[in-house]
Design a protein around this motif. Structure first.
Motif, mmCIF file in Angstrom:
data_model
loop_
_atom_site.group_PDB
_atom_site.id
_atom_site.type_symbol
_atom_site.label_atom_id
_atom_site.label_comp_id
_atom_site.label_asym_id
_atom_site.label_seq_id
_atom_site.Cartn_x
_atom_site.Cartn_y
_atom_site.Cartn_z
ATOM 1 N N ASP A 49 -4.181 6.226 -0.441
ATOM 2 C CA ASP A 49 -3.071 4.654 -0.646
ATOM 3 C C ASP A 49 -4.290 3.739 -1.942
ATOM 4 O O ASP A 49 -5.132 3.690 -1.692
ATOM 5 C CB ASP A 49 -3.478 4.129 1.039
ATOM 6 N N MET A 50 -2.910 3.540 -1.914
ATOM 7 C CA MET A 50 -3.518 2.593 -3.513
ATOM 8 C C MET A 50 -2.542 1.337 -3.921
ATOM 9 O O MET A 50 -1.611 1.277 -3.316
ATOM 10 C CB MET A 50 -2.761 3.474 -4.942
ATOM 11 N N GLN A 51 -3.063 0.674 -4.578
ATOM 12 C CA GLN A 51 -2.252 -0.936 -4.810
ATOM 13 C C GLN A 51 -1.951 -1.527 -6.194
ATOM 14 O O GLN A 51 -3.412 -1.416 -6.694
ATOM 15 C CB GLN A 51 -2.738 -1.578 -3.617
ATOM 16 N N PRO B 227 1.017 -1.022 0.355
ATOM 17 C CA PRO B 227 0.095 0.077 0.058
ATOM 18 C C PRO B 227 1.003 1.342 -0.041
ATOM 19 O O PRO B 227 2.087 1.470 0.756
ATOM 20 C CB PRO B 227 -0.506 -0.049 1.240
ATOM 21 N N THR B 228 0.484 2.124 -0.960
ATOM 22 C CA THR B 228 1.713 3.253 -1.168
ATOM 23 C C THR B 228 0.416 4.628 -1.233
ATOM 24 O O THR B 228 -0.334 5.139 -1.948
ATOM 25 C CB THR B 228 2.145 2.878 -2.190
ATOM 26 N N PRO B 229 0.858 5.707 -0.691
ATOM 27 C CA PRO B 229 -0.265 6.822 -0.539
ATOM 28 C C PRO B 229 0.448 7.413 -2.157
ATOM 29 O O PRO B 229 1.825 7.376 -2.715
ATOM 30 C CB PRO B 229 0.258 7.939 0.251
ATOM 31 N N ASN C 237 -13.716 0.236 -5.944
ATOM 32 C CA ASN C 237 -11.796 0.228 -5.985
ATOM 33 C C ASN C 237 -11.949 0.402 -6.770
ATOM 34 O O ASN C 237 -10.037 1.168 -7.017
ATOM 35 C CB ASN C 237 -11.484 -0.392 -4.697
ATOM 36 N N LEU C 238 -11.679 -0.252 -7.918
ATOM 37 C CA LEU C 238 -11.046 -0.631 -9.632
ATOM 38 C C LEU C 238 -10.321 1.149 -10.195
ATOM 39 O O LEU C 238 -11.382 1.751 -9.832
ATOM 40 C CB LEU C 238 -11.674 -1.742 -10.113
ATOM 41 N N ARG D 292 -7.771 1.157 -5.427
ATOM 42 C CA ARG D 292 -7.643 2.437 -4.031
ATOM 43 C C ARG D 292 -8.446 1.586 -2.733
ATOM 44 O O ARG D 292 -9.095 0.294 -3.056
ATOM 45 C CB ARG D 292 -8.338 3.643 -4.210
ATOM 46 N N ASN D 293 -7.321 1.769 -1.783
ATOM 47 C CA ASN D 293 -7.674 1.153 -0.628
ATOM 48 C C ASN D 293 -8.821 1.551 0.468
ATOM 49 O O ASN D 293 -9.519 0.950 1.433
ATOM 50 C CB ASN D 293 -6.693 0.415 0.265
#
Length: 438
Positions: free
Chosen positions: A88-90, A46-48, A124-125, A116-117
Motif C-alpha cells: 500500500d502506497m499513497q 491508498p493503493t497497492p 515511510n518516505l 508507503r503505509n
C-alpha cells in the motif's frame, strides 16, 4: 433643488449603465487571472503497488514472504527478492503561491511526496520533490523565462543515512502541468512531465460529468523513457555534479552480477567482462614488484578463481512510463480529478525497455516483478476531487455573478435612474419656463 436631484439621478444611472455593460465585456474578462493566494492539497487513495525496497537490498534481507524462496535463501539473492508486491502506497501534493508574484505572474510551489503505509515517518518516505514554477496569471501558462526549479530527494531511500536533496538549475518550462487555461479548449496541450523532464502533448478525448458539472477529459501516455540522462542533464546544467546530485542519480543505474539480476548473460556481456578482467590484471601486474610473478605457481588463478565471464556484472538503467488521465473544469481551468499509472523498471537499453513494456510482458512483470523499481496506479481520493471541484465552482460562481447577475441588475436600474433623471430634468425646465412667462 429638483434640478440638482435629477442631475444626480441621471449621473448615477449613467454610471450604473456603463458599469453593467463594462462588467461582462471588459472587467470580468480582464479579471480572469490566477489568484495570488493559491493554496490546495490533493492526494491519492491508498493503493497497492510494487516496490523495490532499496534498504532491504542494501542489507541483503529479502522482503517479507520471500525469504523462503530458493532464489532468496542462498548466499546469492536475486533482485526480485527485494521487491514488494501489493504494498500500500499513497502520494500527496501541497500547493501554495510564493514570491515572486505580482499583477502579471504568480509563482507556485508544489511539494509532492510518495510514501508507503506500512511504516511511520520518516521511514515511510519513498520520494519527494519540491517544484517551483511561475505562471502568467492571464494565460495560465508557464512564463518563458528560465525560472523553474525542482528539488529532488533520492528515490527509494538507500538506507545509507540522511538523504541529501539535489536541485536543478533554473530552466524554462514549455508545457502546462498544474493549471489549464481559463476557458479550456477541446484540443491537445503541451504537458511537462516532472519525472522525465520531458514535454509531450496531452490529448482531449471527450466531455464527462463530475458531480453534475461538465468536465473535459485529457489523456497521455509517456512511452518508456530512460531517466538517467534526462535527470543528469537537469542536475548538471548549473555546473559539475555534487554529492547530492550523485546520490540522487545512483538509483537510476544499478550494476549487479548476472545471477543477481537473474539474467542469462549474452556473449557480448561475457566478452566485456573478460576484457575488463584482462585490463584489471594488466594494471595489477604493472604495479607488482619485479620477481613477484615468478613466485606465483602457474595456473593457480585459473584453478581457484571463477572466470568473470561466467557471471559478468551487468548494468541496467531505470526506464519510466506512465498512463495519465486528467479531468479539467473548462471554464476555470481547475484540475478536478487525476489518475496516473506509473511504472519504473530496469532494462539494458531502449530496445529491451520497449520489449518489456509490451502488454504481455508488462503483465508478466507486474504479476511477478523481477525488474520493477516502482509500480503505482494512483487515483485521486474523494476529498481531493471534492475540494478541487468546490474551488472550480467558487471561481465560476464569482465570474457568473460579476459577468451576468450584477449586470442584469445594474443595467435596468441604471436605465430607470437615467430615465427618471431625464424626466425630472425636463419637468424642471418646463416649470422654470412657466415661471418666467408668468
Amino acid at each position: 433643488m429638483k434640478r440638482i436631484f435629477s442631475a444626480v439621478l441621471a449621473a448615477v444611472g449613467a454610471a450604473l449603465l456603463v458599469l453593467g455593460i463594462a462588467l461582462p465585456t471588459y472587467i470580468v474578462p480582464k479579471g480572469k487571472v490566477l489568484p495570488l493566494n493559491l493554496v490546495s492539497t490533493t492526494g491519492t487513495a491508498p493503493t497497492p503497488g510494487n516496490l523495490l525496497d532499496s534498504k532491504a537490498l542494501a542489507a541483503g534481507k529479502p522482503v517479507d514472504g520471500k525469504d523462503k524462496l530458493p532464489e532468496c535463501s542462498g548466499e546469492v539473492k536475486r533482485v526480485s527478492c527485494f521487491i514488494w508486491k501489493g504494498l500500500d502506497m499513497q502520494s500527496q501534493r501541497f500547493t501554495v503561491a510564493q514570491e515572486p508574484s505580482d499583477k502579471k505572474q504568480v509563482t507556485m510551489e508544489l511539494g509532492q511526496t510518495l510514501y508507503r503505509n506500512d511504516k511511520q515517518e520518516p521511514d515511510n518516505l519513498l520520494s519527494a520533490t519540491v517544484d517551483r514554477v511561475t505562471l502568467d496569471r492571464k494565460t495560465q501558462m508557464p512564463v518563458p523565462d528560465p525560472v523553474s526549479t525542482v528539488n529532488i530527494t533520492p528515490p527509494l531511500s538507500s538506507g545509507k543515512g540522511k538523504e541529501k536533496t539535489a536541485s536543478t538549475a533554473p530552466f524554462a518550462r514549455n508545457g502546462i502541468q498544474y493549471q489549464w487555461p481559463m476557458g479550456t479548449d477541446k484540443k491537445s496541450y503541451p504537458y511537462f512531465d516532472i519525472t522525465s523532464f520531458t514535454t509531450k502533448d496531452i490529448d482531449f478525448v471527450g466531455e464527462e460529468e463530475q458531480d453534475g458539472v461538465k468536465v473535459y477529459r485529457f489523456e497521455q501516455t509517456v512511452n518508456p523513457t530512460e531517466l538517467y540522462p534526462h535527470i543528469r542533464e537537469a542536475l548538471e546544467a548549473d555546473g559539475e555534479l555534487d554529492k547530492a546530485d550523485e546520490a540522487t542519480l545512483a538509483p537510476y543505474r544499478l550494476k549487479f552480477a548476472a545471477d543477481v539480476w537473474g539474467i542469462q548473460p549474452t556473449e557480448e556481456d561475457k566478452a566485456k567482462a573478460a576484457e575488463a578482467k584482462a585490463e584489471e590484471k594488466k594494471a595489477q601486474e604493472a604495479d607488482k614488484p619485479e620477481g613477484d610473478e615468478a613466485n606465483k605457481p602457474e595456473g593457480e588463478e585459473s584453478e581457484e578463481a571463477p572466470k568473470p565471464e561466467d557471471n559478468p556484472e551487468i548494468e541496467l538503467s531505470r526506464f519510466y512510463t506512465v498512463n495519465r488521465t486528467i479531468w479539467v473544469e473548462p471554464r476555470t481551468g481547475v484540475i478536478v480529478n487525476g489518475n496516473e499509472e506509473i511504472w519504473q523498471y530496469y532494462a539494458r537499453n531502449q530496445e529491451e525497455a520497449d520489449q518489456i513494456a509490451q502488454p504481455e510482458n508488462r503483465q508478466k512483470e507486474l504479476e511477478n516483478p523481477t525488474r520493477t523499481a516502482m509500480y503505482y496506479p494512483g487515483k485521486w481520493n474523494d476529498e481531493s476531487k471534492q475540494g478541487q471541484m468546490k474551488k472550480a465552482e467558487d471561481g465560476f460562481t464569482k465570474m457568473e455573478t460579476m459577468g451576468k447577475t450584477v449586470p442584469f441588475i445594474l443595467i435596468p436600474v441604471g436605465l430607470i435612474l437615467l430615465i427618471v433623471g431625464f424626466v425630472l430634468a425636463r419637468g424642471s425646465r418646463k416649470q422654470a419656463e412657466y415661471e418666467r412667462e408668468v
